[in-house]
Write an enzyme that holds these catalytic residues in place. Structure first.
Site, PDB file in Angstrom:
ATOM      1  N   GLN A 212      -5.009   2.423   5.457  1.00  0.00           N
ATOM      2  CA  GLN A 212      -3.705   2.097   6.038  1.00  0.00           C
ATOM      3  C   GLN A 212      -2.839   1.354   5.008  1.00  0.00           C
ATOM      4  O   GLN A 212      -2.258   0.300   5.287  1.00  0.00           O
ATOM      5  CB  GLN A 212      -3.882   1.278   7.312  1.00  0.00           C
ATOM      6  CG  GLN A 212      -4.318   2.087   8.514  1.00  0.00           C
ATOM      7  CD  GLN A 212      -3.271   3.118   8.936  1.00  0.00           C
ATOM      8  OE1 GLN A 212      -2.077   2.911   8.790  1.00  0.00           O
ATOM      9  NE2 GLN A 212      -3.738   4.239   9.477  1.00  0.00           N
ATOM     10  N   SER A 213      -2.727   1.916   3.822  1.00  0.00           N
ATOM     11  CA  SER A 213      -1.996   1.278   2.731  1.00  0.00           C
ATOM     12  C   SER A 213      -0.488   1.425   2.892  1.00  0.00           C
ATOM     13  O   SER A 213       0.049   2.537   2.888  1.00  0.00           O
ATOM     14  CB  SER A 213      -2.427   1.892   1.393  1.00  0.00           C
ATOM     15  OG  SER A 213      -1.578   1.467   0.351  1.00  0.00           O
ATOM     16  N   ASN A 214       0.205   0.286   3.010  1.00  0.00           N
ATOM     17  CA  ASN A 214       1.664   0.296   3.010  1.00  0.00           C
ATOM     18  C   ASN A 214       2.200   0.735   1.650  1.00  0.00           C
ATOM     19  O   ASN A 214       3.223   1.411   1.553  1.00  0.00           O
ATOM     20  CB  ASN A 214       2.203  -1.103   3.339  1.00  0.00           C
ATOM     21  CG  ASN A 214       1.740  -1.605   4.685  1.00  0.00           C
ATOM     22  OD1 ASN A 214       1.795  -0.891   5.674  1.00  0.00           O
ATOM     23  ND2 ASN A 214       1.288  -2.851   4.732  1.00  0.00           N
TER      24      ASN A 214
END
Length: 336
Positions: free
Chosen positions: A75-77
């Protein structure tokens, strides 16, 4: 600090708002709390990585690269904003994702930021926790070179001296806004992970002789390692700007008491912080960074860490789309 010396492409909406949070301040009964809205940077729902990418993508373009490669947690921004930046600039993008939590939830593995990676046209590859991700990025780069492409590798979080320039610039912006508002800032607090945001802020605020301390609330590493990573990057960033020795070691401070069981693993404090901000100020945090950062700030206020007469600015690093990857965690807190 003349940042126009460095190549930059315009990707975000700046300056981002600096706003009071009167309802949160009243609820906590502590210092006056303000928020710097870097969730409003505009690129693919916003976030702090946009500032870094303005300098990183400019460097890639200056070097004639046609494909960017980066890595992060599932869930990397950062990955999502990199994919968006590449799309905007007509470049290809490859995303490598590390499953640091070990989750197999369809929401976590396929929704939120991952969904947006794909909508922006970036293919993703997923690796188990502990994979040497930098080595994997180099493998992808070699594959691209073998087909005649010219890759540009962006380290996780965009946290190298070039990327940190984005938060040197943010420090200039923040102080200018505070001056215009006649706001004395006594503390800046934010979530710290890959170190680039805090390193850039510290360099910028120290370069301005602002006397504003920065407190990073850690999301992953133990305090000694987190502070050392920030300090090394701050020194390298200062060197890049021809400001050697600008940052004293004692100006780098992190509190890692709010990590919980590990990176990306929910905590009760994070869930409470997300709900409090949503229900008092109408502001969405994210479950990995800003949620834990705000959980730390709330707890420190409750413990009397700050004087009631002080003004504290919380830097919101964005990432609220990550909430969709943690749907089951917040289901349990639905109001009746």
């Amino acid at each position: 600090m003349h940042l126009a010396r460095f190549p930059r492409v315009r990707l975000g909406h700046f300056p981002t708002p600096l706003e009071a949070m009167p309802n949160l301040t009243k609820l906590l009964g502590g210092p006056k709390v303000y928020i710097k809205r870097d969730d409003c940077t505009g690129l693919s729902s916003g976030g702090n990585k946009t500032r870094k990418l303005e300098f990183l993508m400019a460097d890639a373009l200056q070097k004639g690269c046609d494909t960017v490669i980066t890595q992060g947690a599932i869930q990397s921004n950062h990955a999502r904003q990199t994919a968006a930046a590449a799309a905007k600039l007509g470049m290809k993008c490859r995303i490598l994702l590390e499953n640091r939590t070990g989750s197999t939830s369809p929401d976590y593995c396929g929704s939120g930021n991952v969904l947006l990676d794909h909508i922006h046209g970036a293919p993703t590859q997923t690796f188990p926790a502990g994979t040497p991700m930098n080595a994997e990025m180099e493998k992808v780069a070699e594959e691209i070179r073998s087909h005649g492409g010219k890759p540009y590798i962006i380290v996780g979080g965009g946290s190298n001296p070039i990327g940190a320039l984005g938060y040197v610039n943010c420090a200039l912006e923040l102080v200018a806004q505070a001056n215009d508002m006649s706001l004395r800032i006594d503390h800046v607090v934010h979530a710290t992970g890959s170190a680039g945001t805090q390193a850039g802020l510290v360099v910028g605020l120290e370069g301005l002789r602002s006397h504003i301390p920065v407190l990073g609330i850690g999301t992953r590493a133990p305090r000694p390692l987190q502070e050392e990573n920030i300090y090394k990057l701050a020194c390298a960033t200062a060197d890049l700007m021809d400001m050697p020795g600008a940052v004293a070691r004692e100006r780098v401070v992190a509190n890692t008491d709010y990590v919980g069981a590990g990176y990306g693993v929910p905590t009760d404090g994070m869930v409470e912080a997300v709900n409090i901000l949503a229900r008092t100020e109408g502001i969405l945090l994210d479950p990995v960074y800003s949620g834990k950062g705000m959980a730390g700030l709330i707890d420190l206020i409750r413990k009397g860490h700050f004087k009631t007469s002080e003004n504290v600015v919380f830097l919101h690093t964005g990432g609220s789309v990550g909430l969709f990857g943690y749907n089951n965690i917040f289901d349990a807190t639905r109001p009746n």
